[in-house]
Write a protein that holds these residues in place. Structure first.
Motif, PDB file in Angstrom:
ATOM      1  N   ALA A   1      30.100 -25.858 -34.992  1.00  0.00           N
ATOM      2  CA  ALA A   1      29.310 -24.630 -35.066  1.00  0.00           C
ATOM      3  C   ALA A   1      29.575 -23.719 -33.872  1.00  0.00           C
ATOM      4  O   ALA A   1      29.671 -22.488 -34.012  1.00  0.00           O
ATOM      5  CB  ALA A   1      27.824 -24.967 -35.154  1.00  0.00           C
ATOM      6  N   LEU A   2      29.715 -24.311 -32.683  1.00  0.00           N
ATOM      7  CA  LEU A   2      29.938 -23.508 -31.483  1.00  0.00           C
ATOM      8  C   LEU A   2      31.333 -22.877 -31.495  1.00  0.00           C
ATOM      9  O   LEU A   2      31.499 -21.713 -31.107  1.00  0.00           O
ATOM     10  CB  LEU A   2      29.745 -24.358 -30.239  1.00  0.00           C
ATOM     11  CG  LEU A   2      29.820 -23.622 -28.896  1.00  0.00           C
ATOM     12  CD1 LEU A   2      28.866 -22.430 -28.861  1.00  0.00           C
ATOM     13  CD2 LEU A   2      29.536 -24.576 -27.739  1.00  0.00           C
ATOM     14  N   SER A   3      32.341 -23.623 -31.947  1.00  0.00           N
ATOM     15  CA  SER A   3      33.678 -23.046 -32.056  1.00  0.00           C
ATOM     16  C   SER A   3      33.697 -21.909 -33.071  1.00  0.00           C
ATOM     17  O   SER A   3      34.334 -20.870 -32.853  1.00  0.00           O
ATOM     18  CB  SER A   3      34.690 -24.129 -32.460  1.00  0.00           C
ATOM     19  OG  SER A   3      34.913 -25.039 -31.404  1.00  0.00           O
ATOM     20  N   ALA A   4      32.984 -22.106 -34.184  1.00  0.00           N
ATOM     21  CA  ALA A   4      32.913 -21.050 -35.194  1.00  0.00           C
ATOM     22  C   ALA A   4      32.198 -19.820 -34.649  1.00  0.00           C
ATOM     23  O   ALA A   4      32.595 -18.669 -34.934  1.00  0.00           O
ATOM     24  CB  ALA A   4      32.193 -21.569 -36.440  1.00  0.00           C
ATOM     25  N   LEU A   5      31.146 -20.031 -33.876  1.00  0.00           N
ATOM     26  CA  LEU A   5      30.436 -18.897 -33.288  1.00  0.00           C
ATOM     27  C   LEU A   5      31.330 -18.152 -32.302  1.00  0.00           C
ATOM     28  O   LEU A   5      31.362 -16.915 -32.287  1.00  0.00           O
ATOM     29  CB  LEU A   5      29.167 -19.371 -32.586  1.00  0.00           C
ATOM     30  CG  LEU A   5      28.343 -18.286 -31.883  1.00  0.00           C
ATOM     31  CD1 LEU A   5      27.899 -17.216 -32.872  1.00  0.00           C
ATOM     32  CD2 LEU A   5      27.138 -18.891 -31.166  1.00  0.00           C
ATOM     33  N   ALA A   6      32.063 -18.885 -31.468  1.00  0.00           N
ATOM     34  CA  ALA A   6      32.969 -18.240 -30.509  1.00  0.00           C
ATOM     35  C   ALA A   6      34.005 -17.395 -31.233  1.00  0.00           C
ATOM     36  O   ALA A   6      34.283 -16.252 -30.838  1.00  0.00           O
ATOM     37  CB  ALA A   6      33.657 -19.303 -29.649  1.00  0.00           C
ATOM     38  N   ALA A   7      34.567 -17.924 -32.317  1.00  0.00           N
ATOM     39  CA  ALA A   7      35.560 -17.176 -33.083  1.00  0.00           C
ATOM     40  C   ALA A   7      34.954 -15.913 -33.673  1.00  0.00           C
ATOM     41  O   ALA A   7      35.567 -14.831 -33.641  1.00  0.00           O
ATOM     42  CB  ALA A   7      36.131 -18.057 -34.192  1.00  0.00           C
TER      43      ALA A   7
ATOM     44  N   ALA B   1      26.002 -25.881 -21.194  1.00  0.00           N
ATOM     45  CA  ALA B   1      26.252 -26.725 -22.366  1.00  0.00           C
ATOM     46  C   ALA B   1      25.066 -26.661 -23.320  1.00  0.00           C
ATOM     47  O   ALA B   1      23.912 -26.566 -22.894  1.00  0.00           O
ATOM     48  CB  ALA B   1      26.505 -28.168 -21.940  1.00  0.00           C
ATOM     49  N   LEU B   2      25.351 -26.715 -24.603  1.00  0.00           N
ATOM     50  CA  LEU B   2      24.298 -26.757 -25.610  1.00  0.00           C
ATOM     51  C   LEU B   2      23.949 -28.211 -25.918  1.00  0.00           C
ATOM     52  O   LEU B   2      24.827 -29.066 -26.019  1.00  0.00           O
ATOM     53  CB  LEU B   2      24.748 -26.063 -26.896  1.00  0.00           C
ATOM     54  CG  LEU B   2      25.089 -24.581 -26.817  1.00  0.00           C
ATOM     55  CD1 LEU B   2      25.420 -24.054 -28.215  1.00  0.00           C
ATOM     56  CD2 LEU B   2      23.968 -23.779 -26.180  1.00  0.00           C
ATOM     57  N   GLY B   3      22.669 -28.479 -26.067  1.00  0.00           N
ATOM     58  CA  GLY B   3      22.234 -29.807 -26.471  1.00  0.00           C
ATOM     59  C   GLY B   3      22.238 -29.947 -27.982  1.00  0.00           C
ATOM     60  O   GLY B   3      22.388 -28.956 -28.726  1.00  0.00           O
TER      61      GLY B   3
ATOM     62  N   PRO C   1      25.356 -22.336 -37.422  1.00  0.00           N
ATOM     63  CA  PRO C   1      23.913 -22.599 -37.391  1.00  0.00           C
ATOM     64  C   PRO C   1      23.435 -23.098 -36.032  1.00  0.00           C
ATOM     65  O   PRO C   1      23.238 -24.290 -35.815  1.00  0.00           O
ATOM     66  CB  PRO C   1      23.742 -23.666 -38.480  1.00  0.00           C
ATOM     67  CG  PRO C   1      25.045 -24.415 -38.470  1.00  0.00           C
ATOM     68  CD  PRO C   1      26.092 -23.371 -38.178  1.00  0.00           C
ATOM     69  N   LEU C   2      23.255 -22.176 -35.106  1.00  0.00           N
ATOM     70  CA  LEU C   2      22.846 -22.515 -33.748  1.00  0.00           C
ATOM     71  C   LEU C   2      21.659 -21.659 -33.340  1.00  0.00           C
ATOM     72  O   LEU C   2      21.575 -20.469 -33.702  1.00  0.00           O
ATOM     73  CB  LEU C   2      24.004 -22.283 -32.773  1.00  0.00           C
ATOM     74  CG  LEU C   2      25.243 -23.162 -32.962  1.00  0.00           C
ATOM     75  CD1 LEU C   2      26.397 -22.623 -32.128  1.00  0.00           C
ATOM     76  CD2 LEU C   2      24.943 -24.606 -32.600  1.00  0.00           C
ATOM     77  N   SER C   3      20.772 -22.223 -32.568  1.00  0.00           N
ATOM     78  CA  SER C   3      19.594 -21.485 -32.127  1.00  0.00           C
ATOM     79  C   SER C   3      19.943 -20.335 -31.196  1.00  0.00           C
ATOM     80  O   SER C   3      19.151 -19.405 -31.026  1.00  0.00           O
ATOM     81  CB  SER C   3      18.620 -22.442 -31.421  1.00  0.00           C
ATOM     82  OG  SER C   3      19.242 -23.057 -30.300  1.00  0.00           O
ATOM     83  N   VAL C   4      21.130 -20.360 -30.578  1.00  0.00           N
ATOM     84  CA  VAL C   4      21.520 -19.315 -29.632  1.00  0.00           C
ATOM     85  C   VAL C   4      22.301 -18.190 -30.305  1.00  0.00           C
ATOM     86  O   VAL C   4      22.683 -17.223 -29.637  1.00  0.00           O
ATOM     87  CB  VAL C   4      22.378 -19.898 -28.490  1.00  0.00           C
ATOM     88  CG1 VAL C   4      21.598 -20.961 -27.722  1.00  0.00           C
ATOM     89  CG2 VAL C   4      23.679 -20.483 -29.029  1.00  0.00           C
ATOM     90  N   GLU C   5      22.546 -18.293 -31.598  1.00  0.00           N
ATOM     91  CA  GLU C   5      23.417 -17.312 -32.248  1.00  0.00           C
ATOM     92  C   GLU C   5      22.879 -15.886 -32.119  1.00  0.00           C
ATOM     93  O   GLU C   5      23.618 -14.963 -31.741  1.00  0.00           O
ATOM     94  CB  GLU C   5      23.597 -17.659 -33.728  1.00  0.00           C
ATOM     95  CG  GLU C   5      24.470 -16.638 -34.460  1.00  0.00           C
ATOM     96  CD  GLU C   5      24.676 -16.979 -35.917  1.00  0.00           C
ATOM     97  OE1 GLU C   5      25.480 -16.298 -36.574  1.00  0.00           O
ATOM     98  OE2 GLU C   5      24.031 -17.935 -36.413  1.00  0.00           O
TER      99      GLU C   5
END
Length: 222
Positions: free
Chosen positions: A69-75, A214-216, A131-135
């Protein structure tokens, strides 16, 4: 992955049709009102049980899903940054900046696909979107960019967060495939961070802001 069969339903019927006919014949020869027919037992209710839904990802899978999810968000963020750079509202954006954002974004897309491949190989669904709370907060930060340096400063935090998250998860993975992928992705994020620092004229390894932490596992919302 094991499946649990649903309990079968049984209908328990009880009725005496012949008995009811006999009662009716006797009633026809008598002044007394006929007795009410015996009630037919209703179908026995099948007891229902409720079980909590199984989480989509458990164990190592949850860490893998977080990294996907984090890699997808970065992209996705880098794609948005390139669009912002090209629409003219940030002034003249050097080509080297858009080139970095495009290249790094493509690698993050590849990393998201690699993380998802581990999930699907284990019989779990691939992560869809980010799907991340920081999005929401991360997209809002990108939306406030007003100059090319803002895009690069934003990228510093993105890469730091990816690298720190992968490093934290790598120390927990028991699956060899997940550990090996983390060992590949982590250095790439570090390389991206060093490149951005160079473009900004900052010393390599400068401490990122809170957004670079870092994200938990609790940041994953699926």
């Amino acid at each position: 992955m094991s499946t649990t069969g649903r309990p079968s339903r049984r209908l328990v019927l009880g009725a005496g049709a012949a008995g009811l006919l006999g009662v009716g014949a006797l009633a026809a020869c008598s002044d007394a009102p006929p007795p009410a027919p015996a009630a037919t037992p209703s179908a026995a209710a099948t007891p229902t049980t409720s079980t909590a839904p199984r989480p989509a990802y458990v164990g190592d899978q949850r860490g893998v899903a977080l990294c996907a999810a984090l890699s997808a968000l970065a992209a996705s963020l880098y794609s948005g940054a390139v669009l912002a750079a090209n629409d003219g509202r940030l002034g003249q954006v050097p080509a080297v900046v858009t080139s970095f954002l495009s290249g790094a974004g493509a690698q993050h897309t590849e990393h998201a696909a690699a993380w998802n491949a581990l999930l699907t190989a284990a019989g779990r669904p691939a992560v869809t979107g980010s799907p991340l709370s920081v999005e929401t907060e991360r997209r809002a930060t990108l939306g406030r960019a007003a100059a090319p340096t803002d895009l690069l400063s934003f990228a510093v935090d993105v890469e730091a967060s990816v690298g720190a998250t992968v490093l934290a998860r790598a120390g927990e993975f028991t699956d060899p495939g997940a550990a090996a992928l983390a060992a590949t992705v982590g250095p790439v994020a570090a390389m991206h961070g060093a490149t951005v620092a160079f473009l900004l004229g900052r010393p390599a390894g400068i401490a990122p802001g809170p957004a670079g932490a870092a994200l938990g596992l609790d940041a994953l919302t699926t």
